[in-house]
Scaffold this active site. Structure first.
Site, mmCIF file in Angstrom:
data_model
loop_
_atom_site.group_PDB
_atom_site.id
_atom_site.type_symbol
_atom_site.label_atom_id
_atom_site.label_comp_id
_atom_site.label_asym_id
_atom_site.label_seq_id
_atom_site.Cartn_x
_atom_site.Cartn_y
_atom_site.Cartn_z
ATOM 1 N N ASP A 271 6.026 130.610 118.250
ATOM 2 C CA ASP A 271 5.332 130.601 119.541
ATOM 3 C C ASP A 271 6.104 131.431 120.563
ATOM 4 O OD1 ASP A 271 3.172 128.212 119.074
ATOM 5 O OD2 ASP A 271 5.054 127.786 118.067
ATOM 6 N N TYR B 40 0.943 136.396 122.325
ATOM 7 C CA TYR B 40 0.079 135.718 123.304
ATOM 8 C C TYR B 40 -0.610 136.742 124.192
ATOM 9 C CZ TYR B 40 2.055 131.182 122.155
ATOM 10 O OH TYR B 40 2.408 130.044 121.502
ATOM 11 N N ASN C 218 -2.912 130.015 115.776
ATOM 12 C CA ASN C 218 -4.274 130.007 116.321
ATOM 13 C C ASN C 218 -4.478 131.112 117.352
ATOM 14 O OD1 ASN C 218 -2.419 127.982 117.592
ATOM 15 N ND2 ASN C 218 -4.035 127.862 119.144
ATOM 16 N N HIS D 265 1.797 127.087 110.621
ATOM 17 C CA HIS D 265 1.825 127.076 112.084
ATOM 18 C C HIS D 265 1.636 125.671 112.641
ATOM 19 C CE1 HIS D 265 1.434 128.289 116.209
ATOM 20 N NE2 HIS D 265 0.221 127.771 116.296
ATOM 21 N N HIS E 14 0.329 118.416 120.816
ATOM 22 C CA HIS E 14 -0.773 118.567 119.865
ATOM 23 C C HIS E 14 -0.864 117.428 118.867
ATOM 24 C CE1 HIS E 14 -1.992 122.505 121.237
ATOM 25 N NE2 HIS E 14 -0.746 122.931 121.175
ATOM 26 N N ASP F 7 3.387 123.208 118.495
ATOM 27 C CA ASP F 7 3.924 122.452 119.627
ATOM 28 C C ASP F 7 5.142 123.208 120.143
ATOM 29 O OD1 ASP F 7 2.346 120.177 120.253
ATOM 30 O OD2 ASP F 7 2.959 119.267 118.356
ATOM 31 N N HIS F 8 5.156 123.472 121.464
ATOM 32 C CA HIS F 8 6.197 124.311 122.062
ATOM 33 C C HIS F 8 7.447 123.483 122.345
ATOM 34 C CE1 HIS F 8 3.011 127.423 123.558
ATOM 35 N NE2 HIS F 8 2.913 127.141 122.272
#
Length: 334
Positions: A51, A87, A122, A216, A225, A252-253
């Protein structure tokens, strides 16, 4: 009748090509990659980040700097990316400048000039996912390796990379604001069936000491999430049946370690490559099994020998926040 057949003979190559293309579009056969390891190497070491792709913003550059320092100390062989590589909407094409702005110009440390093995997240499916899979990107930066589902064999280590985004039902039901580009996945059911079948076959046929699965989406998570129900039902049983010791994910960040929930699988999240601090968790979900949770930026290192693994979680400054050891073929941590 003979005349009719003769009329169709020139079309046979085209028909065969169409049949081949249709198979290529819906298949999920794992691409196999061999990662060279020196014969005298007693360990296989790599970093994991997820991410991340924000053109250096949200501490991405700082995380990259810390990765470079740790990567040098550990003499890593490669880097694993758990997805959401660019992103907010993936890449627009193979010439998208975001590839250089978020990857080549960010991860510049000498220790990070090693192969990068990346899955799609995603957000990568928002754009032209085929661009990230294209060999043309490897011409722009030779480190780049990205496929939908694939496996990497590195000596006594075998890592299976899983394309998890197509498993998630809500991405296909318009119950989310996200827009997806499902190019080359026209039949979801066939695609997922092939993913599951090929993952089972590849894991069972491997004789590696360490078998690790990377995707992922999390299977288990206390973060924003949470669990991915579809993976709990379709992928976790495969991990359990084959005694896979680690499942590593992003999405999940944060950084987290959830241990042994009725099965000898360590669930590791490395999704702190840039934007983090979501401040939404559910500690009660796995209160007894959550060994570590950090709602911030960072990354993970994995060091493997034939007898044990060491896993460490680092913050944006390269400070070790949590680590644990795992004995090979036992599922025992210490």
């Amino acid at each position: 009748m003979a005349n009719i057949c003769r009329n169709y003979i020139p079309l046979l190559p085209l028909l065969i090509a169409c049949l081949y293309l249709s198979k290529a579009i819906v298949t999920a056969e794992l691409v196999q990659i061999s990662q060279p390891i020196a014969a005298n190497d007693a360990s296989v070491n790599f970093l994991v980040v997820g991410d991340w792709g924000r053109k250096g913003a949200f501490n991405q550059s700082a995380v990259a700097h810390a990765m470079g320092e740790i990567g040098g100390k550990l003499d890593i062989e490669f880097v694993v990316s758990t997805g959401d590589n660019f992103y907010m909407d993936g890449l627009s094409g193979v010439n998208d400048p975001a590839f250089s702005q978020s990857f080549s110009r960010i991860y510049t440390a000498k220790s990070l000039q090693k192969p990068w093995y990346s899955v799609l997240g995603n957000h990568d499916y928002h754009g032209d996912s085929e661009a990230q899979l294209s060999p043309l990107l490897k011409k722009r930066d030779k480190r780049w390796n990205c496929h939908r589902s694939f496996d990497v064999r590195a000596g006594f280590v075998h890592i299976f990379f899983l394309d998890t985004t197509p498993f998630v039902n809500k991405y296909f039901t318009n119950s989310t604001d996200e827009k997806f580009n499902w190019k080359n996945i026209p039949s979801r059911d066939i695609y997922l069936s092939n993913v599951v079948k090929d993952l089972k076959t590849s894991i069972k046929s491997s004789n590696a000491t360490w078998k690790i699965v990377v995707g992922h989406h999390p299977i288990r998570s206390i973060a924003f999430h949470g669990d991915t129900t579809e993976l709990l039902h379709q992928i976790l049983p495969i991990l359990q049946a084959n005694k896979i010791p680690m499942y590593i994910n992003g999405h999940d960040h944060c950084l987290q370690h959830i241990s042994n929930i009725g099965t000898p699988v360590e669930f590791l999240t490395s999704g702190g490559g840039s934007m983090a601090w979501r401040n939404q968790t559910n500690y009660q979900r796995y209160k007894k099994n959550t060994k570590f949770y950090y709602d911030g930026q960072g990354f993970v290192s994995v060091q493997l020998t034939k007898s044990e693994a060491n896993v460490a979680f680092y913050d944006v400054h390269g400070k070790t926040l949590h680590s644990f050891n795992l004995k090979a073929n036992t599922g025992k941590t210490y």
